[in-house]
Design a protein around this motif. Structure first.
Motif: not given
Ligand code: S3P
Length: 429
Positions: A326, A361, A373-376
């Motif tokens: 992620t 995600n 990615g990249k996800s917070s």
């Protein structure tokens, strides 16, 4: 410590820890100690609930086992020294205990009944009960021998040649225990090479076993001798801090005395490929199980495809690799990992559902998952679902989440890492 508070004001994870002893090796050290002749002294034994279940089962089989902290002495009297248990054998949450123990019991001329917790009651056992029946053991259980409670009447066994339908070290090890007691030779062919702690330990206890690629041969009538075993740290436990060190900004963590058996180091290979700043310093101690120190720093990561022969070398690390993904740029695709569905939980579902709740995600596929990615990550209400590795992965996720993370059923973590939160807390700056 309450993991809901983890994500407030973390300036980085820094310092040094020695993760607890390897779970697979701890189980096997009790089992081999119990069937060998003489004393086996074990140091750095993992006091996780799974390994304590193994000790409890062998005590019920008449084996003297003294345990003080992480030091265990097993007084083995050979396979013949095992006695018919007067009570049921309860393996708790431990798949390794039940599957390996069945291989030992298959060759013993007495009756035993094996049970476990709710999760064990859903895990497939035909993968061992079927080949053990071909050896000559009488095994029955719920749903034609698929589920616990299982009943084993052991006796005289005859060696078999068997191609494993799934890549499983538990099944391989169970059949090796049966093969050691059977007449003639037993030949086991693995579809993909899996962790080889059993093979190494047979040699360490003075037994004979031949491996040639994916083919393993063992002959019956072997007698083993007790020995000293120092259990290295568990790379599957270290994995949580390897990922934490890579994804929490401002981190540098040194992990001491981590087992580096090449059948278990897939996580290191994948992290290197994803761009992690990871340094491995192996010890030169000539031990039958290699070990060393690993240092990890916060890293810029990119996605990777993880598949094929690599999967058994990191099967237990996939939940935390999904978290790592992620925080990597691009897609990470995990394939050929349908075995995840029959772990302590269905780990394709639990990983995807719980990480999605935190805003990842991530989608499930038939044999793995895809992480974009990249996800917070945000805060949220998540659960381990009683699965230790899901619980630890979510606790690490909370260290990079923007809001509070509430983790239900975190007590499951004591199955493999009772000091996990203490270690995590000691690193927080
Ligand atoms: C283990 C083998 C693996 C692993 C498990 C421990 C072992 O299971 O997932 O945590 O000690 O042999 P499988 O054999 O089912 O793949």
């Amino acid at each position: 410590m309450n993991p809901a508070k983890l994500n407030t004001n973390i300036q980085g994870l820094r310092g040094e820890i020695a993760v607890p002893g390897d779970k697979s090796i701890s189980h096997r050290s009790i089992m081999f100690g119990a069937i060998a002749k003489g004393k086996t002294n074990i140091t750095n034994f993992l006091l996780g609930e799974d390994c304590l279940s193994t000790i409890a089962c062998f005590r019920k089989l008449g084996v003297r086992i003294e345990q003080e902290e992480h030091q265990v002495t097993v007084s083995g009297r050979g396979l013949e020294g095992l006695q018919e248990p007067a009570d049921i054998l309860d393996v708790g949450n431990s798949g390794t205990t039940i599957r390996l123990l069945m291989g030992i019991l298959a060759g013993r001329p007495f009756h035993s009944v094996l049970v476990g917790d709710q999760s064990i009651g859903k895990r497939p056992m035909t993968r061992v009960t079927k080949p053990l029946s071909i050896f000559g053991a009488e095994i029955s259980g719920r749903n034609n021998g698929e589920y616990t409670p299982l009943s084993v009447q052991g006796g005289q066994l005859e060696g078999i040649t068997y191609e494993l339908p799934v890549a499983s070290a538990q099944v391989k090890s169970s059949l090796l225990f049966a093969g050691m007691q059977a007449s003639g030779e037993t030949v086991i062919i693995e579809p993909v090479k899996t962790r080889d702690h059993t093979e190494r330990m047979i040699r360490q206890f003075g037994g004979e076993i031949q491996t040639d690629g994916r083919t393993i041969r063992i002959h019956g009538g072997q007698s083993l001798t007790g020995t000293d075993i120092h259990v290295p740290g568990d790379i599957s436990s270290a994995a949580f801090f390897l990922v934490a060190g890579a994804i929490v900004p401002g981190s540098e963590i040194r992990l001491k005395n981590v087992g580096l058996n090449p059948t278990r180091t897939g996580i290191i290979d994948v992290m290197h490929r994803m761009g992690a700043e990871i340094i491995v310093e192996p010890y030169e101690n000539g031990s039958s199980e290699p070990a060393g120190d690993i240092t990890i720093k916060t890293s810029a990561l990119k996605g990777a495809v993880i598949e094929g022969d690599l999967i058994p070398r990191l099967i237990d690390e996939i939940p935390v690799i999904a978290l790592l993904a992620t925080q990597a740029e691009g897609d990470t695709v995990i394939k050929d990992a349908e075995e995840l569905k029959v772990k302590e939980t269905n780990r394709i579902d639990t990983v995807v559902n719980e990480l999605s709740k935190l805003g990842a995600n991530i989608v499930a596929t038939e044999d793995g998952m895809i992480v974009k990615g990249k996800s917070s990550l945000s805060g949220g209400h998540v659960s381990s679902h009683g699965d230790h590795r899901i619980g630890m992965m979510l606790a690490i996720a909370s260290a990079i989440s923007s809001g509070e993370v509430h983790l239900d059923q975190k007590e499951a973590i004591s199955v493999s890492y009772p000091s996990f939160f203490e270690h995590l807390e000691s690193l927080i700056k």
